[in-house]
Design a protein around this motif. Sequence first.
Motif, mmCIF file in Angstrom:
data_model
loop_
_atom_site.group_PDB
_atom_site.id
_atom_site.type_symbol
_atom_site.label_atom_id
_atom_site.label_comp_id
_atom_site.label_asym_id
_atom_site.label_seq_id
_atom_site.Cartn_x
_atom_site.Cartn_y
_atom_site.Cartn_z
ATOM 1 N N MET A 1 50.433 -13.263 10.937
ATOM 2 C CA MET A 1 50.198 -11.833 11.045
ATOM 3 C C MET A 1 51.346 -11.061 10.416
ATOM 4 S SD MET A 1 48.383 -11.303 14.822
ATOM 5 C CE MET A 1 49.940 -11.013 15.565
ATOM 6 N N GLU A 2 52.566 -11.534 10.651
ATOM 7 C CA GLU A 2 53.714 -10.833 10.091
ATOM 8 C C GLU A 2 53.687 -10.858 8.571
ATOM 9 O OE1 GLU A 2 57.153 -12.596 11.908
ATOM 10 O OE2 GLU A 2 56.867 -11.480 13.768
ATOM 11 N N GLN A 3 53.332 -12.010 7.979
ATOM 12 C CA GLN A 3 53.265 -12.110 6.526
ATOM 13 C C GLN A 3 52.209 -11.177 5.959
ATOM 14 O OE1 GLN A 3 52.650 -16.248 5.599
ATOM 15 N NE2 GLN A 3 54.524 -16.306 4.406
ATOM 16 N N ASP A 4 51.033 -11.141 6.575
ATOM 17 C CA ASP A 4 49.934 -10.325 6.063
ATOM 18 C C ASP A 4 50.195 -8.836 6.223
ATOM 19 O OD1 ASP A 4 48.600 -12.606 5.333
ATOM 20 O OD2 ASP A 4 47.228 -12.586 7.043
ATOM 21 N N SER A 5 50.789 -8.446 7.351
ATOM 22 C CA SER A 5 50.964 -7.023 7.639
ATOM 23 C C SER A 5 52.311 -6.471 7.188
ATOM 24 C CB SER A 5 50.811 -6.768 9.139
ATOM 25 O OG SER A 5 51.922 -7.315 9.843
ATOM 26 N N GLY A 6 53.314 -7.341 7.091
ATOM 27 C CA GLY A 6 54.654 -6.861 6.791
ATOM 28 C C GLY A 6 55.332 -6.225 7.987
ATOM 29 N N VAL A 7 54.731 -6.348 9.162
ATOM 30 C CA VAL A 7 55.270 -5.765 10.390
ATOM 31 C C VAL A 7 55.742 -6.894 11.304
ATOM 32 C CG1 VAL A 7 54.720 -4.394 12.441
ATOM 33 C CG2 VAL A 7 53.707 -3.795 10.234
ATOM 34 N N LYS A 8 56.980 -6.802 11.795
ATOM 35 C CA LYS A 8 57.529 -7.821 12.689
ATOM 36 C C LYS A 8 56.878 -7.691 14.062
ATOM 37 C CE LYS A 8 61.352 -10.433 14.049
ATOM 38 N NZ LYS A 8 60.653 -11.660 14.330
ATOM 39 N N LEU A 9 56.372 -8.808 14.581
ATOM 40 C CA LEU A 9 55.760 -8.835 15.906
ATOM 41 C C LEU A 9 56.858 -8.813 16.969
ATOM 42 C CD1 LEU A 9 53.089 -9.157 17.523
ATOM 43 C CD2 LEU A 9 53.500 -11.610 17.458
ATOM 44 N N THR A 10 56.861 -7.787 17.806
ATOM 45 C CA THR A 10 57.862 -7.685 18.869
ATOM 46 C C THR A 10 57.263 -7.947 20.238
ATOM 47 O OG1 THR A 10 57.546 -5.289 19.020
ATOM 48 C CG2 THR A 10 59.300 -6.076 17.559
ATOM 49 N N ALA A 11 55.943 -7.828 20.350
ATOM 50 C CA ALA A 11 55.222 -8.115 21.591
ATOM 51 C C ALA A 11 53.753 -8.268 21.233
ATOM 52 C CB ALA A 11 55.396 -6.997 22.617
ATOM 53 N N LEU A 12 53.023 -9.009 22.062
ATOM 54 C CA LEU A 12 51.592 -9.171 21.880
ATOM 55 C C LEU A 12 50.891 -8.542 23.073
ATOM 56 C CD1 LEU A 12 49.265 -10.471 20.232
ATOM 57 C CD2 LEU A 12 49.501 -12.463 21.742
ATOM 58 N N LYS A 13 50.124 -7.491 22.822
ATOM 59 C CA LYS A 13 49.323 -6.869 23.873
ATOM 60 C C LYS A 13 47.954 -7.532 23.848
ATOM 61 C CE LYS A 13 51.627 -2.413 23.935
ATOM 62 N NZ LYS A 13 51.486 -0.958 23.694
ATOM 63 N N VAL A 14 47.534 -8.037 24.982
ATOM 64 C CA VAL A 14 46.315 -8.832 25.062
ATOM 65 C C VAL A 14 45.239 -8.106 25.864
ATOM 66 C CG1 VAL A 14 47.533 -11.028 24.800
ATOM 67 C CG2 VAL A 14 47.225 -10.070 27.080
ATOM 68 N N ASP A 15 43.989 -8.499 25.625
ATOM 69 C CA ASP A 15 42.891 -7.979 26.431
ATOM 70 C C ASP A 15 41.767 -8.993 26.446
ATOM 71 O OD1 ASP A 15 41.673 -7.611 23.903
ATOM 72 O OD2 ASP A 15 40.656 -5.803 24.567
ATOM 73 N N GLY A 16 40.767 -8.761 27.270
ATOM 74 C CA GLY A 16 39.623 -9.658 27.370
ATOM 75 C C GLY A 16 39.743 -10.607 28.550
ATOM 76 N N GLY A 17 38.721 -11.418 28.719
ATOM 77 C CA GLY A 17 38.625 -12.297 29.879
ATOM 78 C C GLY A 17 39.716 -13.337 29.987
ATOM 79 N N MET A 18 40.214 -13.827 28.851
ATOM 80 C CA MET A 18 41.216 -14.890 28.891
ATOM 81 C C MET A 18 42.581 -14.419 29.388
ATOM 82 S SD MET A 18 39.699 -17.633 28.280
ATOM 83 C CE MET A 18 41.105 -18.711 28.144
ATOM 84 N N VAL A 19 42.787 -13.119 29.507
ATOM 85 C CA VAL A 19 44.091 -12.627 29.956
ATOM 86 C C VAL A 19 44.376 -13.011 31.406
ATOM 87 C CG1 VAL A 19 44.074 -10.709 28.341
ATOM 88 C CG2 VAL A 19 43.312 -10.322 30.682
ATOM 89 N N HIS A 20 43.363 -13.460 32.113
ATOM 90 C CA HIS A 20 43.563 -13.875 33.501
ATOM 91 C C HIS A 20 43.988 -15.337 33.601
ATOM 92 C CE1 HIS A 20 42.212 -9.999 34.763
ATOM 93 N NE2 HIS A 20 41.122 -10.138 34.021
ATOM 94 N N ASN A 21 44.022 -16.035 32.463
ATOM 95 C CA ASN A 21 44.513 -17.411 32.415
ATOM 96 C C ASN A 21 46.023 -17.332 32.183
ATOM 97 O OD1 ASN A 21 45.376 -19.979 31.550
ATOM 98 N ND2 ASN A 21 43.346 -20.464 30.756
ATOM 99 N N GLU A 22 46.774 -17.395 33.264
ATOM 100 C CA GLU A 22 48.211 -17.181 33.181
ATOM 101 C C GLU A 22 48.923 -18.284 32.398
ATOM 102 O OE1 GLU A 22 49.993 -15.783 36.737
ATOM 103 O OE2 GLU A 22 48.435 -14.270 37.006
#
Length: 108
Positions: A1-22
Amino acid sequence: MEQDSGVKLTALKVDGGMVHNETLMQFQADILGVPVVRPVVAETTALGAAYAAGLAVGYWSDPDDLRRNWQVDRTWQPAMGDSSRAALYRGWKKAVGRAMHWVDERES
């Protein structure tokens, strides 16, 4: 993602059903080396559609109103060492390489 966007990933905000799988959330934080953040409202895709409609009809005055509604439920911090992360990533790339062309196109 960083290569494609040129933006450094500093955090990943998640959503959807799998977010309850800790376990999965912690693994993502470990593999990516960044915090993984779960919001209070886990189904933010549907919420985003509702927000867009609300903006369109004037219920919300601007996107800042929406940002103020977003709240963190839980954050997972990376806890895996660099060498372990690199070894797992090498294994993943190896598995992907072996899975390439698994199905013959004539069969699909």
